[in-house]
Design an enzyme around this catalytic site. Sequence first.
Site, PDB file in Angstrom:
ATOM      1  N   ASP A  56     -18.764  32.023  -8.271  1.00 46.73           N
ATOM      2  CA  ASP A  56     -20.409  32.370  -8.512  1.00 46.73           C
ATOM      3  C   ASP A  56     -21.448  31.779  -7.787  1.00 46.73           C
ATOM      4  OD1 ASP A  56     -22.145  33.566 -10.444  1.00 46.73           O
ATOM      5  OD2 ASP A  56     -22.322  31.485 -11.258  1.00 46.73           O
ATOM      6  N   CYS A  76     -16.723  53.173 -20.602  1.00 44.09           N
ATOM      7  CA  CYS A  76     -17.747  53.160 -21.444  1.00 44.09           C
ATOM      8  C   CYS A  76     -18.063  54.310 -22.455  1.00 44.09           C
ATOM      9  CB  CYS A  76     -18.753  52.545 -20.810  1.00 44.09           C
ATOM     10  SG  CYS A  76     -19.049  50.904 -20.421  1.00 44.09           S
ATOM     11  N   CYS A  83     -30.349  44.958 -26.802  1.00 42.97           N
ATOM     12  CA  CYS A  83     -31.098  44.387 -26.030  1.00 42.97           C
ATOM     13  C   CYS A  83     -32.608  44.061 -26.795  1.00 42.97           C
ATOM     14  CB  CYS A  83     -31.335  44.629 -24.702  1.00 42.97           C
ATOM     15  SG  CYS A  83     -32.412  43.571 -23.571  1.00 42.97           S
ATOM     16  N   CYS A 130     -34.863  39.972 -19.214  1.00 39.79           N
ATOM     17  CA  CYS A 130     -33.563  39.569 -19.597  1.00 39.79           C
ATOM     18  C   CYS A 130     -33.810  37.991 -20.099  1.00 39.79           C
ATOM     19  CB  CYS A 130     -32.506  39.526 -18.603  1.00 39.79           C
ATOM     20  SG  CYS A 130     -30.999  38.941 -19.155  1.00 39.79           S
ATOM     21  N   CYS A 158     -28.270  34.532 -23.470  1.00 38.24           N
ATOM     22  CA  CYS A 158     -28.172  35.499 -24.507  1.00 38.24           C
ATOM     23  C   CYS A 158     -26.744  36.285 -24.380  1.00 38.24           C
ATOM     24  CB  CYS A 158     -29.556  36.458 -24.481  1.00 38.24           C
ATOM     25  SG  CYS A 158     -29.448  37.985 -25.687  1.00 38.24           S
ATOM     26  N   CYS A 190     -25.706  41.570 -25.498  1.00 40.24           N
ATOM     27  CA  CYS A 190     -25.312  42.860 -24.909  1.00 40.24           C
ATOM     28  C   CYS A 190     -23.578  42.769 -24.730  1.00 40.24           C
ATOM     29  CB  CYS A 190     -25.605  43.117 -23.751  1.00 40.24           C
ATOM     30  SG  CYS A 190     -25.724  41.898 -22.264  1.00 40.24           S
ATOM     31  N   CYS A 225     -20.100  44.652 -27.630  1.00 40.06           N
ATOM     32  CA  CYS A 225     -19.241  45.595 -26.867  1.00 40.06           C
ATOM     33  C   CYS A 225     -18.189  45.954 -27.813  1.00 40.06           C
ATOM     34  CB  CYS A 225     -18.823  45.107 -25.547  1.00 40.06           C
ATOM     35  SG  CYS A 225     -17.713  46.307 -24.715  1.00 40.06           S
TER      36      CYS A 225
END
Length: 376
Positions: free
Chosen positions: A137, A191, A201, A217, A244, A247, A251
């Site tokens: 990352d 998706c 969101c 965001c 957060c 989202c 899913c």
Amino acid sequence: MGTAQADRLRAFIDKEARAAGFDAVAVASAQAAPSKAGELGHFLREGRHGTMQWMEETADRRAHPRDLWPEVRSVIMLGMNYGPEEDPLSVLGKKSRAAISVYARNRDYHDVIKGRLKQIAGKLAARTGQDVKVFVDTAPVMEKPLARQAGLGWQGKHTNLVSREFGSWLFLGSIFTTAELEPDDPERDHCGSCRACLDICPTNAFPAPYQLDARRCISYLTIEHKGQIPHEFRAAMGNRIYGCDDCLAVCPWNKFARHAAEARLQARHDLNEPELAALLALDDAAFRAFFSGSPVKRIGRDRFVRNALIAAGNSGDATLGRHCEALLADPSPLVRGAAVWALSRLLDAGAFASLEARLRPLEKDAEVEAEWRTRP
């Protein structure tokens, strides 16, 4: 490398990855650029990265694995499951408690994963004689597109990786190597017509499916943004004080997810639903002690308390008023400004006007003074 030798090497990589605690492993070729490289350029040109200047500075090296390391021939992508035991959205209804993103409720995953990657990479180098590098990352690696290319999952409409086996909850790490490994097939997008992640969101951070405006965001606002939170987003933040998960949590593919097996990625009890009152009382030393080893620690006490004050202002809990009022004398203008806003929401008009008459003339910071002038 012959087929039998290649098969044995791949079996070795898979075995070592599982032994090191990874739940998913796949290989991408370093030959092709990640499919999202062009979209990164659009994201940056639109200024959607906000104040994350490092993304712009490292964009050229992100575009292709070989721009980061010219000798790389294969990229081993690994995923570690961090699935929560409880629904991350349940805390959002408990207004006097804080919502901390699932990934940050225990140890910093960078610390957990990087050592495991080095362990696997060292064994791979010893077996093949090839060079290796590991990334988690913090380096300019397009991990999610590479993970899709390797077949670990696909980038959903929220731009995060989705796995058919682990849903939204995979930490990613990569091993770059000069060894020539047989790549796996890319994963296709599953998706369909679903818009759950876009519709939930709170701040409308998705201009379109598969596009994110980080400036809107809540994860960006609570973690990366260093100044006062823009007024237009404060109410929408609710009690989310670090990151957060909306989202991710909504899913449908999470129905296949499992709880994290790695103990250091399982939520600490005191970080599941901490009381805002306790968090508002943290000074710098207490903050550092409480979040020792946690990714939360990197934003510093002042930004963290700023976030907690926004949550307090959204709580409707008048008992938090005294904690907010105490912070009007805080050394940090960032904290003082957020405290003014929180009190403007928690106190009735008369009580707030009395407080303003007494304390506003003493304020020396222009931005904090502006908070007194601005009503929710």
